[in-house]
Design a protein around this motif. Structure first.
Motif, PDB file in Angstrom:
ATOM      1  N   VAL A   1       1.211   4.179  -2.927  1.00 10.88           N
ATOM      2  CA  VAL A   1       1.091   5.618  -2.656  1.00 10.88           C
ATOM      3  C   VAL A   1       2.281   6.376  -3.239  1.00 10.88           C
ATOM      4  CG1 VAL A   1       1.047   7.347  -0.816  1.00 10.88           C
ATOM      5  CG2 VAL A   1      -0.346   5.269  -0.620  1.00 10.88           C
ATOM      6  N   ASP A   2       3.453   5.766  -3.167  1.00 14.74           N
ATOM      7  CA  ASP A   2       4.652   6.385  -3.739  1.00 14.74           C
ATOM      8  C   ASP A   2       4.747   6.197  -5.251  1.00 14.74           C
ATOM      9  OD1 ASP A   2       5.373   7.165  -1.212  1.00 14.74           O
ATOM     10  OD2 ASP A   2       6.643   5.416  -0.844  1.00 14.74           O
TER      11      ASP A   2
ATOM     12  N   ASP B   1       0.826  -1.202   0.000  1.00 15.90           N
ATOM     13  CA  ASP B   1       0.000   0.000   0.000  1.00 15.90           C
ATOM     14  C   ASP B   1       0.864   1.258   0.000  1.00 15.90           C
ATOM     15  OD1 ASP B   1      -2.207  -1.652   0.070  1.00 15.90           O
ATOM     16  OD2 ASP B   1      -2.396  -1.555   2.263  1.00 15.90           O
TER      17      ASP B   1
END
Length: 317
Positions: free
Chosen positions: A216-217, A212
């Motif tokens: 996000v990155d 996750d």
């Protein structure tokens, strides 16, 4: 007249507790050895003694056809192997076979484990079906693939003919290269599920929070695999490499049933020569030397695996 010496002071409570702890630890150790003693004796009788005896036999000239000519010859059996062109040829064949089988197994097992780790309809059924090749004995595996590759009634010829890919039935196992690659494929098919299970177990331990955070990155699929998945799979990957290498070196039953080591010596690996020397020619001294050569190569390669993976991550061995 000198006064009598004062009585010795009683031991401090800390000293008494230390002595009691030491006594309990010693008694626990003795109790553990006593309870595990029978199992250790059985283990030594069934494992350690036969291994040591096989090495002792490899130092002798021992042929059942000449029982009166048994004598100690030291390392002469091992020197005879390195002077034998048949052994040197089988050594090259074994090296190619091991590299091909292990590389195919690792790549396919990684792909299948990643697929089976995803959530989709029927995943449990597919996981169960993936175990079937592993449950099949090597002899049955060889018989099945020999039937499939048969030049006259093989299912592979029938399928390719129906699809229009070939005009006539082919003798797939008659050419050295065809027999070699098809034998390697049969070995991979038989041992692949075990590697998939190990890698799948490793994938299940990876925290989902890492993926996750990587999403996000904006990390891509290959970046997530290289930075998260692969480092977490070092331990199961090490086990897969060691066990698959051992299986490839000892792959006798599938090869013997499928090709018998032929055509010529195309699939005659060390394990085939080992069994043939010991059981067909009844030369137990030379056959035991073959076994220890296989053990030595497997041990050296396994140490290389550990050294290579240890520098890239930490794991428990």
């Amino acid at each position: 007249m000198a006064s009598p010496a004062p009585p010795a002071a009683p031991p401090a409570p800390a000293d008494r507790r230390r002595r009691r702890r030491f006594g309990n630890a010693a008694s626990d150790t003795l109790r553990a050895y006593a309870m595990n003693g029978p199992a250790l004796i059985v283990l030594f009788s069934l494992v350690a003694y036969p291994i040591g005896y096989s090495f002792w036999v490899s130092l002798h000239q021992q042929n059942l056809k000449r029982p009166d000519d048994t004598r100690f010859i030291g390392l002469e059996n091992y020197f005879a192997l390195w002077r034998d062109p048949t052994f040197l040829s089988s050594l090259r064949t074994t090296g190619l076979f091991v590299v091909l089988v292990v590389s195919m197994t690792v790549v396919l097992a990684m792909i299948l484990a990643l697929v089976l780790n995803e959530s989709f309809l029927g995943r449990g059924v597919l996981r169960s079906l993936a175990l079937l090749p592993w449950a099949m004995p090597g002899v049955v595996n060889g018989l099945m693939w020999r039937t499939i590759f048969d030049a006259n009634t093989g299912a592979l010829n029938g399928l390719l003919t129906d699809l229009g890919l070939i005009d006539s039935y082919q003798a797939w196992l008659s050419s050295p290269s065809g027999a070699f690659f098809l034998t390697a494929f049969a070995q991979v098919w038989n041992t692949l599920p075990f590697a998939v299970i190990l890698l799948l177990a490793g994938l299940s331990t990876i925290p989902s929070d890492l993926y996750d955070a990587a999403k996000v990155d904006r990390a891509g699929v290959f970046q997530r695999f290289r930075q998260i998945t692969l480092p977490w799979l070092l331990h199961p990957l090490l086990i897969v490499l060691i066990l698959e290498t051992m299986n490839a070196f000892r792959a006798f039953d599938t090869i013997y049933v499928l090709t018998g080591g032929g055509p010529g010596d195309a699939t005659s690996i060390i394990a085939v020569l080992n069994v043939r020397t010991a059981l067909t020619y009844t030369d137990f001294g030379l056959g035991s030397a073959y076994s220890w050569v296989i053990t030595a190569f497997t041990l050296i390669i396994s140490v290389g695996y550990v050294a290579a993976l240890y520098r890239k991550g930490s794991f428990e061995v």
